[in-house]
Design an enzyme around this catalytic site. Structure first.
Site, mmCIF file in Angstrom:
data_model
loop_
_atom_site.group_PDB
_atom_site.id
_atom_site.type_symbol
_atom_site.label_atom_id
_atom_site.label_comp_id
_atom_site.label_asym_id
_atom_site.label_seq_id
_atom_site.Cartn_x
_atom_site.Cartn_y
_atom_site.Cartn_z
ATOM 1 N N ARG A 232 55.421 -46.689 65.952
ATOM 2 C CA ARG A 232 55.488 -46.137 66.904
ATOM 3 C C ARG A 232 57.449 -46.229 67.637
ATOM 4 N NH1 ARG A 232 51.055 -44.885 65.334
ATOM 5 N NH2 ARG A 232 49.178 -45.512 66.155
ATOM 6 N N GLU A 261 57.843 -36.605 70.495
ATOM 7 C CA GLU A 261 57.887 -36.014 69.769
ATOM 8 C C GLU A 261 57.339 -34.996 69.633
ATOM 9 O OE1 GLU A 261 55.557 -38.854 66.539
ATOM 10 O OE2 GLU A 261 56.768 -40.177 66.516
ATOM 11 N N HIS A 280 57.749 -38.358 61.185
ATOM 12 C CA HIS A 280 56.432 -38.736 61.338
ATOM 13 C C HIS A 280 55.599 -38.785 59.982
ATOM 14 C CE1 HIS A 280 53.386 -40.888 64.356
ATOM 15 N NE2 HIS A 280 53.265 -41.186 63.141
#
Length: 528
Positions: A232, A261, A280
C-alpha cells in the site's frame, strides 16, 4: 433455482462453477448503466461484479431477491456496504486470490532492484553497451526484512529461504512458534531497518502503519539497503525514501503502489534513476484473475445454499429481536477490543470474553465479532470487519474463549476482556450506563470510570505525591490539553494508573518524555 447476474467481465473459469451447478442459472450482461441494472436486478438472487459496476443504494432498493453481491477481487469501494447491510445483503470478496501474484511481483521487484534490470534494459535498447554501470548484488547470504507476515509476507519468506536469504520479520500478531515454522527471526521494525540488506512491506495501510518506515528508520539502515513496496502506498514515506537514496543510504527501490494513484507527472519516483516503478500490478496475472473469480463464485454458492462462508465484508442479517438487544453494545465492544489491543504488548494468543448480567442469556456471537474486529483493527485496519474477524483471528492462531454468568456485579451488564500475549496478560471491563453511555469501569485490578473515545493516555505509575501535577505540567508545556482524568489505585503509595482523555493526539516525543518522568512505569497512547 437461483439466478445469478454477472455484470462485469469475469474469468469464465470462475463463472463455470456457477454455470455447471444444477441449482443455478447464470446470466452475463456487462456494461449496464445504473438504470438498466436497476430495471432487471429484481430477478436475481446474486450479483457478481469486479470494479466497473457501481452497486448503489438505488440498485439494491430494487433488488427484492438479492441475497449476495460477490466482488471478484479485494476492494469493495464500488459497492454501497451500508445499503447492502441495511437490506440484509451479504457482500463477499476474494482476499486470498492475489496472494501468489503479489508475492511473485515482490520478488520480481527485489531481483530488478538488485540487478538494475529496467535501467540496464533502457540503456541497452537506446544503443549503449554499458556493463560497468550495472554491477548488482546477489540475494544469497543477504538479510531480507519483511514488515508484515500475513499471507503475502509469509509466501515471500518461503521463497527468500530458497534463495538462501536470512529472513527477519515483524508482525504484531506473529508468535515465536509461527516464526519458527516459517524459519523467520522475530524483530521490531527498527531492528529490521538496522539489520536488513533488503526490506519489503506487506501490511495494510492504517494509522499505525502510515509512514511506518520514515526518516528515523532510514537513519538506522545499512548503506546500500534496497527497499520494495508492493502493498500500500504510504507505508513508506515517499519523500524520506528519495532523500535516503540521494544521501547514499538506500541503493535502490521498487514501488508498485503510491500515496496517490496514479502518481502525478512530477512525482519524484517517476524519473529517479534508482527507483523501479510499476502501475499497481500486484493482482494483474491471468491466474490471479481466475483465482479471485473461483473464490468469489464458491462463496456465492455457499451463501445461496445457506452453507458456511468466510469472506464477507459487511454484517450478515441479525434477527430483529436479538438485534435490538445487542445493537447498543456493538460500538462498546469494538472500542473495548481496540483499547485492549493498544494497551497490551506482544502478539495476541488468547482472548477471553466474559458476559455478566442480561447479556449472558443472549447469543453474543455478534458481540464477539465486534470485540475481535476491534482487537485486530489496530494493525489490520479496513482489512478486518465483523464478518471476517473470526477467520482473521484463526489465521493468526488467536484463541477465543467465552464465559457467561447471570451475576451482574453491580451492573445490569458487564463485558470483561482478558488478553493473553506472549509477553503479558491484561484485563479490561466495560458497560453501558443509562444516561451516560459507554464506560470503561476496570483496567487490570484498578476500578475506573472512563469514557472510551478519542485520544487517551493510559499511565501506569507509583502512587506518589505530585504525580498528577508532573504529568499535567508536561502535557501543558507541549500544548496537550487534558479533557478529563481518572485515577485508579488499590492502596495509598502502591502502584496506580491514570486514564487521561486529551483533546488531541500526543506526539511520540511527548509520550517518550512522559515515560522518563520519575515514578512513571509505562505510558500507552490509546486512539479510539
Amino acid at each position: 433455482m437461483f439466478k445469478v447476474l454477472v455484470s462485469d467481465p469475469i474469468s469464465d473459469l470462475g463463472i463455470r462453477q456457477l454455470s455447471e451447478a444444477e441449482d443455478v442459472v447464470v446470466d452475463k450482461k456487462t456494461g449496464l448503466s445504473e438504470e438498466e441494472l436497476t430495471a432487471i436486478i429484481g430477478e436475481y438472487d446474486a450479483l457478481l461484479v469486479r470494479s466497473q459496476t457501481k452497486v448503489t443504494a438505488k440498485i439494491m432498493q430494487a433488488a427484492s431477491r438479492l441475497k449476495v453481491i460477490g466482488r471478484a477481487g479485494v476492494g469493495v469501494d464500488n459497492i454501497d456496504l451500508e445499503a447492502a447491510t441495511g437490506r440484509g445483503i451479504v457482500v463477499v470478496n476474494a482476499p486470498d486470490g492475489n496472494t501468489i501474484a503479489t508475492c511473485e511481483l515482490t520478488f520480481a521487484m527485489i531481483m530488478a532492484v538488485a540487478r538494475q534490470i529496467p535501467q540496464a534494459y533502457k540503456k541497452t535498447v537506446s544503443g549503449e553497451w554499458d556493463r560497468k554501470s550495472f554491477v548488482g548484488v546477489e540475494l544469497r547470504g543477504k538479510v531480507l526484512g519483511i514488515v508484515g507476515m500475513g499471507r503475502i509476507g509469509s509466501e515471500v519468506a518461503k521463497r527468500a529461504k530458497v534463495f538462501g536469504m536470512e529472513v527477519v520479520g515483524y508482525d504484531p500478531f506473529l508468535t515465536q512458534e509461527r516464526a519458527d515454522k516459517l524459519g523467520v527471526k522475530l524483530a521490531t521494525v527498527d531492528e529490521i531497518a538496522a539489520q536488513a540488506d533488503f526490506i519489503t512491506v506487506h501490511t495494510p495501510l492504517t494509522n499505525e502503519t502510515r509512514n511506518l518506515i520514515d526518516r528515523p528508520q532510514f537513519q538506522l539502515m545499512k548503506q546500500g539497503v534496497r527497499i520494495v513496496n508492493c502493498a500500500r502506498g504510504g507505508i513508506i514515506n515517499e519523500q524520506a525514501l528519495v532523500d535516503a537514496i540521494n544521501e547514499g543510504i538506500v541503493a535502490g527501490a521498487g514501488f508498485d503502489v503510491y500515496v496517490d494513484e496514479p502518481p502525478t507527472e512530477d512525482h519524484p519516483f517517476l524519473n529517479h534513476p534508482k527507483i523501479v516503478v510499476t502501475p499497481h500490478l500486484g493482482a494483474s496475472t491471468v491466474e490471479a484473475q481466475e483465482n479471485v473469480a473461483i473464490d468469489v463464485a464458491e462463496e456465492v454458492l455457499h451463501i445461496l445454499r445457506d452453507e458456511p462462508f468466510k469472506n464477507a465484508v459487511n454484517m450478515p442479517p441479525v434477527p430483529p429481536i436479538i438485534l435490538n438487544k445487542l445493537q447498543p453494545y456493538f460500538t462498546l465492544c469494538e472500542k473495548l477490543g481496540r483499547f485492549l489491543g493498544q494497551m497490551t504488548e506482544g502478539p495476541a494468543q488468547e482472548i477471553t470474553v466474559g458476559y455478566n448480567g442480561e447479556l449472558a442469556d443472549l447469543d453474543t456471537t455478534h458481540l464477539n465479532r465486534y470485540i475481535v474486529k476491534g482487537l485486530l483493527a489496530n494493525h489490520l485496519g479496513g482489512d478486518v470487519n465483523i464478518v471476517n474477524a473470526m477467520h482473521m483471528a484463526k489465521l493468526r492462531d488467536i484463541k477465543l474463549v467465552v464465559q457467561k454468568s447471570s451475576a451482574s456485579q453491580s451492573f445490569t451488564n458487564l463485558i470483561t476482556l482478558t488478553l493473553k500475549t506472549d509477553k503479558e496478560t491484561r484485563m479490561l471491563a466495560g458497560t453501558l450506563l443509562e444516561g451516560y453511555g459507554e464506560r470503561i469501569v476496570k483496567i487490570d485490578q484498578y476500578t475506573v470510570d472512563a469514557t472510551p473515545e478519542g485520544a487517551m493516555l493510559l499511565i501506569s505509575h507509583n502512587d506518589k505525591p505530585g504525580m498528577v501535577g508532573r504529568v499535567g505540567t508536561l502535557l501543558g508545556t507541549n500544548d496537550v490539553n487534558i479533557a478529563s482524568m481518572q485515577v485508579g489505585r488499590k492502596e495509598a503509595g502502591g502502584s496506580a494508573i491514570m486514564v487521561l482523555a486529551i483533546d488531541k493526539h500526543a506526539s511520540a516525543e511527548v509520550v517518550n518524555e512522559l515515560n522518563k518522568l520519575p515514578e512513571i512505569m509505562k505510558v500507552k497512547q490509546i486512539v479510539l
